[in-house]
Write an enzyme that holds these catalytic residues in place. Structure first.
Site, PDB file in Angstrom:
ATOM      1  N   ASP A 114      -7.556  -9.603  27.939  1.00  0.00           N
ATOM      2  CA  ASP A 114      -7.844 -11.041  27.994  1.00  0.00           C
ATOM      3  C   ASP A 114      -6.640 -11.944  27.736  1.00  0.00           C
ATOM      4  O   ASP A 114      -6.738 -13.162  27.888  1.00  0.00           O
ATOM      5  CB  ASP A 114      -8.991 -11.398  27.025  1.00  0.00           C
ATOM      6  CG  ASP A 114      -8.724 -10.953  25.586  1.00  0.00           C
ATOM      7  OD1 ASP A 114      -7.559 -10.989  25.142  1.00  0.00           O
ATOM      8  OD2 ASP A 114      -9.706 -10.587  24.907  1.00  0.00           O
ATOM      9  N   HIS A 131      -4.411  -1.352  28.378  1.00  0.00           N
ATOM     10  CA  HIS A 131      -5.299  -1.314  29.544  1.00  0.00           C
ATOM     11  C   HIS A 131      -4.954  -2.391  30.566  1.00  0.00           C
ATOM     12  O   HIS A 131      -5.788  -2.737  31.402  1.00  0.00           O
ATOM     13  CB  HIS A 131      -6.762  -1.415  29.083  1.00  0.00           C
ATOM     14  CG  HIS A 131      -7.222  -0.217  28.300  1.00  0.00           C
ATOM     15  ND1 HIS A 131      -8.292  -0.234  27.428  1.00  0.00           N
ATOM     16  CD2 HIS A 131      -6.744   1.061  28.255  1.00  0.00           C
ATOM     17  CE1 HIS A 131      -8.442   0.967  26.885  1.00  0.00           C
ATOM     18  NE2 HIS A 131      -7.516   1.768  27.366  1.00  0.00           N
ATOM     19  N   ILE A 248     -14.871  -9.526  11.454  1.00  0.00           N
ATOM     20  CA  ILE A 248     -13.416  -9.692  11.567  1.00  0.00           C
ATOM     21  C   ILE A 248     -12.977 -11.128  11.273  1.00  0.00           C
ATOM     22  O   ILE A 248     -12.017 -11.358  10.547  1.00  0.00           O
ATOM     23  CB  ILE A 248     -12.972  -9.266  12.985  1.00  0.00           C
ATOM     24  CG1 ILE A 248     -13.203  -7.764  13.159  1.00  0.00           C
ATOM     25  CG2 ILE A 248     -11.513  -9.611  13.244  1.00  0.00           C
ATOM     26  CD1 ILE A 248     -13.188  -7.308  14.602  1.00  0.00           C
TER      27      ILE A 248
END
Ligand code: ZN
Length: 267
Positions: A114, A131, A248
């Site tokens: 992203d 990735h 998180i």
């Protein structure tokens, strides 16, 4: 060897802050869980794309993509509306920028495509996109790359299956699909970063995708403390010195602030 601490206990969080404070070299690995607060759903979490729709996990293969224009057109329709292009970085991305500014960060490895670490201000030279990235388009014929937003503008203007302006080849995102091999040079960089840190900090990854998850083993074998910040258990918890289980966005900014400020203590 440190005795493993109960996941999510205040003692575990304090110890992690102390380890980060003392460490001169920290390598971070982030997964989809760090971006959910930005509005990008993960795959395997409670509200994950595959949790809600298991059929969605059966992604078309590269062979399907090459052979079938309908597969490509559907992929382009998804890319046009992908939340990565409008999602803002969140407090956890910014916390890692604060860690970087202390000079401790060896590398910021990410499974995410992203681009939110760079948009939060992280040094692109430290970010290793295992990735690939959705922000670049790639020609499957000649390999040329270019900015994805320009290709998406073509798609929105009616070019449903855009081709390479250089060679006429098929275009895709510069991402590593499921079942595809990682770029060996990118993986080698990640392995080196895992093997040269004192703390290997995993944030928001279920550690279920290889070979990336195996970087934990590289780090531990080379003597690093493995710390996992993830809401749910992972297959690598048994190797971890601690797992922090709080959300998180709640825990990471405070953890990094404690680690990069004065020596952390309970009082
Ligand atoms: Zn081309």
């Amino acid at each position: 060897v440190d005795r493993p601490l109960a996941a999510g206990s205040p003692a575990a969080t304090l110890r992690v802050a102390q380890w980060l404070h003392a460490a001169r070299r920290v390598t971070v690995l982030t997964g989809a869980g760090i971006s959910t607060d930005s509005g990008i759903p993960d795959y395997r979490g409670p509200a994950g794309v595959w949790t809600r729709d298991p059929a969605a996990a059966r992604m078309p293969s590269r062979a399907d993509y090459l052979a079938d224009a309908h597969v490509r057109m559907q992929a382009w329709r998804k890319r046009v509306v992908h939340p990565a292009f409008s999602a803002p970085p969140n407090a956890a991305h910014r916390a890692l920028l604060a860690l970087e500014r202390t000079g401790r960060l060896v590398a910021l490895l990410t499974q995410n495509i992203d681009g939110l670490h760079q948009r939060a201000g992280s040094d692109p030279r430290l970010v290793v996109e295992l990735h690939g990235t959705l922000w670049q388009a790639e020609c499957l014929g000649c390999g040329v790359r270019g900015p994805m937003p320009a290709v998406l503008r073509r798609v929105r203007s009616g070019d449903a299956d855009p081709r390479c302006p250089d060679c006429g080849g098929l275009l895709s995102s510069a991402t590593v699909g499921f079942g595809m091999a990682l770029d060996p040079a990118v993986l080698a960089r990640a392995v080196a970063a895992a093997e040269t840190c004192e703390v290997f900090l995993v944030i928001g990854s279920s550690l279920s995708v290889q070979p990336v998850a195996g970087l934990c083993m590289n780090a531990v074998r080379a003597g690093a403390r493995l710390v996992i910040v993830n809401g749910s258990p992972t297959p690598y918890d048994v190797l971890a010195a601690a797992r922090v289980a709080q959300p998180i966005g709640d825990v990471l900014p405070g953890l990094i602030a404690a680690a990069t400020g004065a020596a952390p203590s309970l009082c």
